[in-house]
Design a protein around this motif. Structure first.
Motif, PDB file in Angstrom:
ATOM      1  N   ILE A 164      19.533  57.018  46.534  1.00 40.09           N
ATOM      2  CA  ILE A 164      18.719  56.127  47.376  1.00 40.09           C
ATOM      3  C   ILE A 164      18.806  54.694  46.867  1.00 40.09           C
ATOM      4  O   ILE A 164      18.965  53.751  47.655  1.00 40.09           O
ATOM      5  N   ALA A 165      18.733  54.513  45.554  1.00 41.60           N
ATOM      6  CA  ALA A 165      18.841  53.169  44.979  1.00 41.60           C
ATOM      7  C   ALA A 165      20.202  52.553  45.278  1.00 41.60           C
ATOM      8  O   ALA A 165      20.293  51.358  45.590  1.00 41.60           O
ATOM      9  N   LEU A 166      21.249  53.360  45.224  1.00 43.39           N
ATOM     10  CA  LEU A 166      22.589  52.845  45.509  1.00 43.39           C
ATOM     11  C   LEU A 166      22.735  52.461  46.973  1.00 43.39           C
ATOM     12  O   LEU A 166      23.294  51.406  47.292  1.00 43.39           O
ATOM     13  N   VAL A 167      22.211  53.275  47.870  1.00 41.67           N
ATOM     14  CA  VAL A 167      22.247  52.941  49.303  1.00 41.67           C
ATOM     15  C   VAL A 167      21.469  51.642  49.544  1.00 41.67           C
ATOM     16  O   VAL A 167      21.925  50.768  50.288  1.00 41.67           O
ATOM     17  N   ALA A 168      20.322  51.498  48.907  1.00 42.84           N
ATOM     18  CA  ALA A 168      19.516  50.281  49.066  1.00 42.84           C
ATOM     19  C   ALA A 168      20.266  49.063  48.533  1.00 42.84           C
ATOM     20  O   ALA A 168      20.294  48.003  49.180  1.00 42.84           O
ATOM     21  N   LEU A 169      20.890  49.199  47.370  1.00 40.82           N
ATOM     22  CA  LEU A 169      21.650  48.093  46.784  1.00 40.82           C
ATOM     23  C   LEU A 169      22.808  47.696  47.687  1.00 40.82           C
ATOM     24  O   LEU A 169      23.005  46.510  47.973  1.00 40.82           O
ATOM     25  N   ILE A 170      23.578  48.665  48.138  1.00 38.02           N
ATOM     26  CA  ILE A 170      24.729  48.373  49.000  1.00 38.02           C
ATOM     27  C   ILE A 170      24.270  47.715  50.297  1.00 38.02           C
ATOM     28  O   ILE A 170      24.846  46.710  50.729  1.00 38.02           O
ATOM     29  N   SER A 171      23.229  48.256  50.905  1.00 36.67           N
ATOM     30  CA  SER A 171      22.712  47.696  52.160  1.00 36.67           C
ATOM     31  C   SER A 171      22.221  46.268  51.960  1.00 36.67           C
ATOM     32  O   SER A 171      22.500  45.381  52.781  1.00 36.67           O
ATOM     33  N   HIS A 172      21.505  46.043  50.877  1.00 40.28           N
ATOM     34  CA  HIS A 172      21.006  44.697  50.592  1.00 40.28           C
ATOM     35  C   HIS A 172      22.149  43.724  50.351  1.00 40.28           C
ATOM     36  O   HIS A 172      22.140  42.610  50.881  1.00 40.28           O
ATOM     37  N   ARG A 173      23.138  44.127  49.563  1.00 45.16           N
ATOM     38  CA  ARG A 173      24.270  43.237  49.285  1.00 45.16           C
ATOM     39  C   ARG A 173      25.071  42.941  50.552  1.00 45.16           C
ATOM     40  O   ARG A 173      25.516  41.821  50.759  1.00 45.16           O
ATOM     41  N   ARG A 174      25.238  43.949  51.413  1.00 47.23           N
ATOM     42  CA  ARG A 174      25.939  43.707  52.676  1.00 47.23           C
ATOM     43  C   ARG A 174      25.176  42.701  53.534  1.00 47.23           C
ATOM     44  O   ARG A 174      25.758  41.809  54.134  1.00 47.23           O
ATOM     45  N   TRP A 175      23.864  42.883  53.593  1.00 44.89           N
ATOM     46  CA  TRP A 175      23.018  41.983  54.387  1.00 44.89           C
ATOM     47  C   TRP A 175      23.110  40.566  53.864  1.00 44.89           C
ATOM     48  O   TRP A 175      23.247  39.609  54.625  1.00 44.89           O
ATOM     49  N   ARG A 176      23.080  40.402  52.517  1.00 49.61           N
ATOM     50  CA  ARG A 176      23.144  39.060  51.912  1.00 49.61           C
ATOM     51  C   ARG A 176      24.507  38.414  52.146  1.00 49.61           C
ATOM     52  O   ARG A 176      24.573  37.198  52.376  1.00 49.61           O
ATOM     53  N   LEU A 177      25.574  39.196  52.120  1.00 50.38           N
ATOM     54  CA  LEU A 177      26.901  38.627  52.315  1.00 50.38           C
ATOM     55  C   LEU A 177      27.163  38.257  53.775  1.00 50.38           C
ATOM     56  O   LEU A 177      27.929  37.342  54.055  1.00 50.38           O
ATOM     57  N   ARG A 178      26.534  38.963  54.687  1.00 51.60           N
ATOM     58  CA  ARG A 178      26.707  38.656  56.113  1.00 51.60           C
ATOM     59  C   ARG A 178      25.873  37.456  56.535  1.00 51.60           C
ATOM     60  O   ARG A 178      26.239  36.736  57.451  1.00 51.60           O
ATOM     61  N   GLY A 179      24.728  37.288  55.913  1.00 52.83           N
ATOM     62  CA  GLY A 179      23.785  36.258  56.370  1.00 52.83           C
ATOM     63  C   GLY A 179      23.780  35.092  55.515  1.00 52.83           C
ATOM     64  O   GLY A 179      23.534  34.000  55.667  1.00 52.83           O
ATOM     65  N   GLU A 225      32.121  50.677  49.276  1.00 50.00           N
ATOM     66  CA  GLU A 225      31.402  51.939  49.065  1.00 50.00           C
ATOM     67  C   GLU A 225      30.867  52.469  50.392  1.00 50.00           C
ATOM     68  O   GLU A 225      30.446  51.687  51.240  1.00 50.00           O
ATOM     69  N   GLN A 226      30.871  53.773  50.539  1.00 49.64           N
ATOM     70  CA  GLN A 226      30.378  54.423  51.752  1.00 49.64           C
ATOM     71  C   GLN A 226      28.922  54.842  51.547  1.00 49.64           C
ATOM     72  O   GLN A 226      28.653  55.747  50.752  1.00 49.64           O
ATOM     73  N   THR A 227      28.010  54.199  52.265  1.00 56.99           N
ATOM     74  CA  THR A 227      26.595  54.550  52.117  1.00 56.99           C
ATOM     75  C   THR A 227      26.301  55.948  52.646  1.00 56.99           C
ATOM     76  O   THR A 227      25.390  56.615  52.148  1.00 56.99           O
ATOM     77  N   THR A 228      27.068  56.419  53.621  1.00 54.63           N
ATOM     78  CA  THR A 228      26.831  57.748  54.193  1.00 54.63           C
ATOM     79  C   THR A 228      26.958  58.833  53.128  1.00 54.63           C
ATOM     80  O   THR A 228      26.146  59.761  53.082  1.00 54.63           O
ATOM     81  N   PHE A 229      27.947  58.722  52.271  1.00 51.39           N
ATOM     82  CA  PHE A 229      28.153  59.708  51.210  1.00 51.39           C
ATOM     83  C   PHE A 229      26.927  59.791  50.306  1.00 51.39           C
ATOM     84  O   PHE A 229      26.439  60.878  49.996  1.00 51.39           O
ATOM     85  N   PHE A 230      26.423  58.644  49.891  1.00 52.62           N
ATOM     86  CA  PHE A 230      25.279  58.627  48.988  1.00 52.62           C
ATOM     87  C   PHE A 230      23.989  59.011  49.706  1.00 52.62           C
ATOM     88  O   PHE A 230      23.110  59.633  49.106  1.00 52.62           O
ATOM     89  N   ALA A 231      23.867  58.664  50.972  1.00 47.31           N
ATOM     90  CA  ALA A 231      22.697  59.091  51.753  1.00 47.31           C
ATOM     91  C   ALA A 231      22.682  60.613  51.880  1.00 47.31           C
ATOM     92  O   ALA A 231      21.626  61.252  51.749  1.00 47.31           O
ATOM     93  N   LEU A 232      23.844  61.200  52.126  1.00 47.53           N
ATOM     94  CA  LEU A 232      23.929  62.665  52.180  1.00 47.53           C
ATOM     95  C   LEU A 232      23.603  63.289  50.824  1.00 47.53           C
ATOM     96  O   LEU A 232      22.987  64.354  50.760  1.00 47.53           O
ATOM     97  N   GLY A 233      24.003  62.633  49.765  1.00 47.70           N
ATOM     98  CA  GLY A 233      23.661  63.115  48.421  1.00 47.70           C
ATOM     99  C   GLY A 233      22.159  63.123  48.213  1.00 47.70           C
ATOM    100  O   GLY A 233      21.605  64.069  47.633  1.00 47.70           O
ATOM    101  N   ALA A 234      21.486  62.090  48.696  1.00 48.89           N
ATOM    102  CA  ALA A 234      20.021  62.038  48.574  1.00 48.89           C
ATOM    103  C   ALA A 234      19.379  63.155  49.390  1.00 48.89           C
ATOM    104  O   ALA A 234      18.467  63.842  48.912  1.00 48.89           O
ATOM    105  N   CYS A 294      27.977  45.754  43.665  1.00 45.80           N
ATOM    106  CA  CYS A 294      27.381  44.413  43.749  1.00 45.80           C
ATOM    107  C   CYS A 294      28.353  43.378  44.313  1.00 45.80           C
ATOM    108  O   CYS A 294      28.057  42.740  45.313  1.00 45.80           O
ATOM    109  N   PRO A 295      29.522  43.206  43.714  1.00 41.41           N
ATOM    110  CA  PRO A 295      30.424  42.183  44.255  1.00 41.41           C
ATOM    111  C   PRO A 295      31.179  42.634  45.515  1.00 41.41           C
ATOM    112  O   PRO A 295      31.584  41.805  46.313  1.00 41.41           O
ATOM    113  N   GLN A 296      31.371  43.937  45.699  1.00 41.92           N
ATOM    114  CA  GLN A 296      32.153  44.436  46.830  1.00 41.92           C
ATOM    115  C   GLN A 296      31.421  45.589  47.524  1.00 41.92           C
ATOM    116  O   GLN A 296      31.867  46.745  47.481  1.00 41.92           O
ATOM    117  N   PRO A 297      30.307  45.301  48.199  1.00 39.98           N
ATOM    118  CA  PRO A 297      29.507  46.378  48.796  1.00 39.98           C
ATOM    119  C   PRO A 297      30.179  47.078  49.975  1.00 39.98           C
ATOM    120  O   PRO A 297      29.782  48.190  50.324  1.00 39.98           O
TER     121      PRO A 297
END
Length: 148
Positions: A133-148, A95-104, A89-92
């Motif tokens: 999948i939930a972790l990838v979604a959370l990380i992606s969302h937090r990255r998007w919010r921090l960039r925008g 974390e590597q989304t690729t690792f968790f996507a491969l896990g899914a 959450c505070p530091q998205p």
């Protein structure tokens, strides 16, 4: 490894082999730092997870039903995700989304490879896949919010 044996007992067949291999690799990853004393700190949470994980053997023995071992280990496995969710959450970007996507993806393939579908064989990979999948979604969302 217990989930692997429980899945085999539940008729998972070759679909359980990926879980068995992952369990063996995880055991080696855990044993290596301990054997080299690189991380000698064993926390209270480590002991709690160890006791919870070992309790499944007693549960399986007392109930003669592998499903309850899988249910308990699935809960423990999902609890293992909590620190990662909390840190993401505070530091998205750490974390590597690729690792968790491969896990899914792996867990979807495990489910597709199962020879028999039941709570005992499907619960663990399904829960792990959904958590990834939930972790990838959370990380992606937090990255998007921090960039925008």
């Amino acid at each position: 490894m217990v989930v692997f044996w429980a899945q085999l007992a539940g008729g998972a067949g070759t679909g359980a082999w990926s879980i068995g291999l992952s369990g063996a690799i995880a055991f080696c990853i855990c044993a290596l730092p301990y054997s080299r004393r690189t991380d000698p700190e064993i926390t209270r949470a480590d002991w709690i997870f160890l006791v919870a994980s070992l309790s499944v053997l007693l549960t399986w023995f007392l109930t003669s039903d592998a499903m309850w071992a899988v249910v308990i280990l699935t809960a423990v496995g999902l609890a293992d995700f909590a620190p990662t969710f909390r840190a993401a959450c505070p530091q998205p970007f750490r974390e590597q989304t690729t690792f968790f996507a491969l896990g899914a993806v792996r867990n979807v393939l495990v489910i597709l490879a199962l020879e028999h579908y039941s709570v005992t064989t499907v619960l663990f990979p399904l829960a792990g896949g959904v958590a990834c999948i939930a972790l990838v979604a959370l990380i992606s969302h937090r990255r998007w919010r921090l960039r925008g």
